[in-house]
Structures are given as C-alpha cells and as structure tokens.
Design an enzyme around this catalytic site. Structure first.
Site, PDB file in Angstrom:
ATOM      1  N   GLU A   1       6.857  -8.342  22.806  1.00 15.15           N
ATOM      2  CA  GLU A   1       6.524  -9.772  22.814  1.00 15.15           C
ATOM      3  C   GLU A   1       7.452 -10.548  21.881  1.00 15.15           C
ATOM      4  O   GLU A   1       7.688 -10.160  20.759  1.00 15.15           O
ATOM      5  CB  GLU A   1       5.063  -9.982  22.377  1.00 15.15           C
ATOM      6  CG  GLU A   1       4.052  -9.333  23.292  1.00 15.15           C
ATOM      7  CD  GLU A   1       4.022  -9.924  24.704  1.00 15.15           C
ATOM      8  OE1 GLU A   1       4.569 -11.028  24.890  1.00 15.15           O
ATOM      9  OE2 GLU A   1       3.448  -9.265  25.596  1.00 15.15           O
TER      10      GLU A   1
ATOM     11  N   HIS B   1       2.964  -4.888  24.140  1.00 16.29           N
ATOM     12  CA  HIS B   1       1.957  -4.601  25.165  1.00 16.29           C
ATOM     13  C   HIS B   1       2.363  -3.339  25.928  1.00 16.29           C
ATOM     14  O   HIS B   1       3.543  -3.158  26.239  1.00 16.29           O
ATOM     15  CB  HIS B   1       1.856  -5.768  26.162  1.00 16.29           C
ATOM     16  CG  HIS B   1       0.772  -6.744  25.828  1.00 16.29           C
ATOM     17  ND1 HIS B   1       1.017  -8.052  25.491  1.00 16.29           N
ATOM     18  CD2 HIS B   1      -0.596  -6.595  25.785  1.00 16.29           C
ATOM     19  CE1 HIS B   1      -0.142  -8.666  25.254  1.00 16.29           C
ATOM     20  NE2 HIS B   1      -1.132  -7.815  25.433  1.00 16.29           N
TER      21      HIS B   1
ATOM     22  N   CYS C   1      -4.783 -10.456  22.156  1.00 14.44           N
ATOM     23  CA  CYS C   1      -3.503  -9.918  21.680  1.00 14.44           C
ATOM     24  C   CYS C   1      -2.626 -11.024  21.132  1.00 14.44           C
ATOM     25  O   CYS C   1      -1.986 -10.862  20.093  1.00 14.44           O
ATOM     26  CB  CYS C   1      -2.806  -9.149  22.795  1.00 14.44           C
ATOM     27  SG  CYS C   1      -3.673  -7.608  23.165  1.00 14.44           S
TER      28      CYS C   1
HETATM   29  N1  PCA Z   1      -5.333  -6.228  25.330  1.00 11.65           N
HETATM   30  C1  PCA Z   1      -5.933  -7.555  25.336  1.00 11.65           C
HETATM   31  C2  PCA Z   1      -6.832  -7.594  24.145  1.00 11.65           C
HETATM   32  C3  PCA Z   1      -6.992  -6.185  23.700  1.00 11.65           C
HETATM   33  C4  PCA Z   1      -5.954  -5.440  24.421  1.00 11.65           C
HETATM   34  O1  PCA Z   1      -5.648  -4.249  24.240  1.00 11.65           O
HETATM   35  C5  PCA Z   1      -4.877  -8.643  25.435  1.00 11.65           C
HETATM   36  O2  PCA Z   1      -3.817  -8.393  26.035  1.00 11.65           O
HETATM   37  O3  PCA Z   1      -5.096  -9.756  24.947  1.00 11.65           O
END
Ligand code: PCA
Length: 219
Positions: A81, A168, A144
């Site tokens: 990200e 992610h 997140c």
């Molecule tokens: N993914 C979610 C919240 C917790 C997670 O592992 C997200 O992408 O916001």
C-alpha cells in the site's frame, strides 16, 4: 545495531473463519529468519481499539520498522500500500458493530499519509524473486486503511523515525476452499509464499534507504 521490527495481523471479520495474516505471524514467530528483534501483534477488527494498541506498541517497542498486514479477499497478488486516507467509511460493520459512514480517522489529521516504507523497492524486489506483487494506491476505507493511517499519524505526531506501511495479502487456500456462491472462485496464495513475501519485504525495507524511482507498472 539490531533493528526493532513490529509486524501486525488482524483477526477474522464479517463472519470470516480465518485471517491468513495471523498464520503469517505464527510462522514468523516460529522461524528465525527475520534479521532483527521481531514483535508480532494480533489486532481485533474493532475500530475503537486500534489507536490505543498502536500507541502502546510504539511506546513499548520504539520500532525502527513497522509493517501491518491485512487480508484483501479477492486479491490474487501481494499489494504493497502506498497511501492511507483520513476516512472511515465501512461497507460492513467491524466485529463490535461500529459502521462509520465517512468520518475522519483523526479529526485534525492531514487528508492522507504516504507509507514511509520503500514501496517500489519492496514491490520490484518481490516480483524479481517470483512473487506476484503490485503497488496499491488505496488501502480501502475499512479497518486496514484505519490501521495504516493511525500508525503513520501517531509516528508523525510523536516525531519518531519509525518507517511504516501496510501490505494486503490474498486469501489462503483453506479460506478460499470454504467459499460458497457467488465467491467460490476466490483467488488464494499459499501461506508459505505469503510468509516468504513478508520476510523479503522486511529485508528489503531494512536494506533500502532511498526508494527506487522506477516508473510504475500498474495503475
Ligand atoms: N482486512 C480488512 C480488515 C482486516 C483485514 O485483514 C481490510 O482490508 O480493511
């Protein structure tokens, strides 16, 4: 000097039964391959608790490097990200029923923060070792993104030199195997490979002082 490293993961949410980020943390804890002093933190998907957990962890560890992990269901690649936005706009409630509809993460915070990790060096480095990876320009507006924004904001507010960001990861095969219509073809990545990606990202972040200036390969 040994680098102090924080890696966080999230519990499952929205009736999910697994979050592969917790499995990655377990594997990192069990292996000795991370070159540094590793602290792993397992986070609740509870919007109201993230800031205090991040604040306490910064005080306790004073980390040089902080990488948070989250599951992005439906993604088939590792997504490094670039940006955290100052917005909470949850398409589903968190695990304790909060569902903000567009309020800021911090009322007086800037609109966004860039990750202070070398996102290009990590992305190009992972790809050249055979791990499918992209730069992502939105960490969503859910937990997140809140986690990434909160970490960068508290680091900036306290004037710390901690470099921080968010990655992610795709679903694990075991999570994908539990899906039912209409998501039955959820892409997945085996947790060994996801863990290797995180280990390499840590090494690349520690090794890279100034990020690459290569042009992007994805939008
Ligand atoms: N993914 C979610 C919240 C917790 C997670 O592992 C997200 O992408 O916001």
């Amino acid at each position: 000097m040994t680098a102090r490293i924080v890696i966080t993961g999230f519990e499952p949410w929205e009736h999910g039964t697994e979050n592969p980020t917790l499995e990655v943390l377990d594997r990192l804890d069990r292996s000795n391959e991370v070159e540094g002093e590793l602290s792993t933190v397992r986070l609740p998907v509870d919007s109201s608790r993230l800031a205090s957990i991040v604040g306490d962890t910064l005080d306790r560890v004073r980390p040089d490097l902080w990488i948070s992990l989250g599951l992005a269901p439906g993604s088939s690649v590792i997504a490094v990200e670039r940006i955290a936005a100052n917005v909470l706009d949850f398409p589903v409630p968190d695990n304790v029923g909060h569902q903000p509809g567009g309020e800021p993460v911090f009322a007086n915070g800037p609109a966004a923060y860039f990750a202070t990790l070398p996102v290009k060096a990590i992305t190009f480095g992972l790809r050249s070792s055979g791990i499918p990876t992209k730069i992502s320009n939105s960490a969503s507006t859910y937990g997140c993104n809140q986690m990434m924004y909160t970490t960068l904001h508290l680091i900036a507010r306290q004037g710390l030199s901690t470099r921080a960001g968010f990655i992610h990861v795709p679903a694990s095969p075991s999570l994908a195997a539990q899906q039912v219509y209409p998501q039955v073809e959820m892409p997945s990545m085996c947790v060994d490979l996801t863990t290797r990606a995180v280990q390499k990202a840590i090494t690349l972040a520690l090794q890279t002082k100034a990020d690459l200036q290569e042009p992007a390969f994805n939008y």
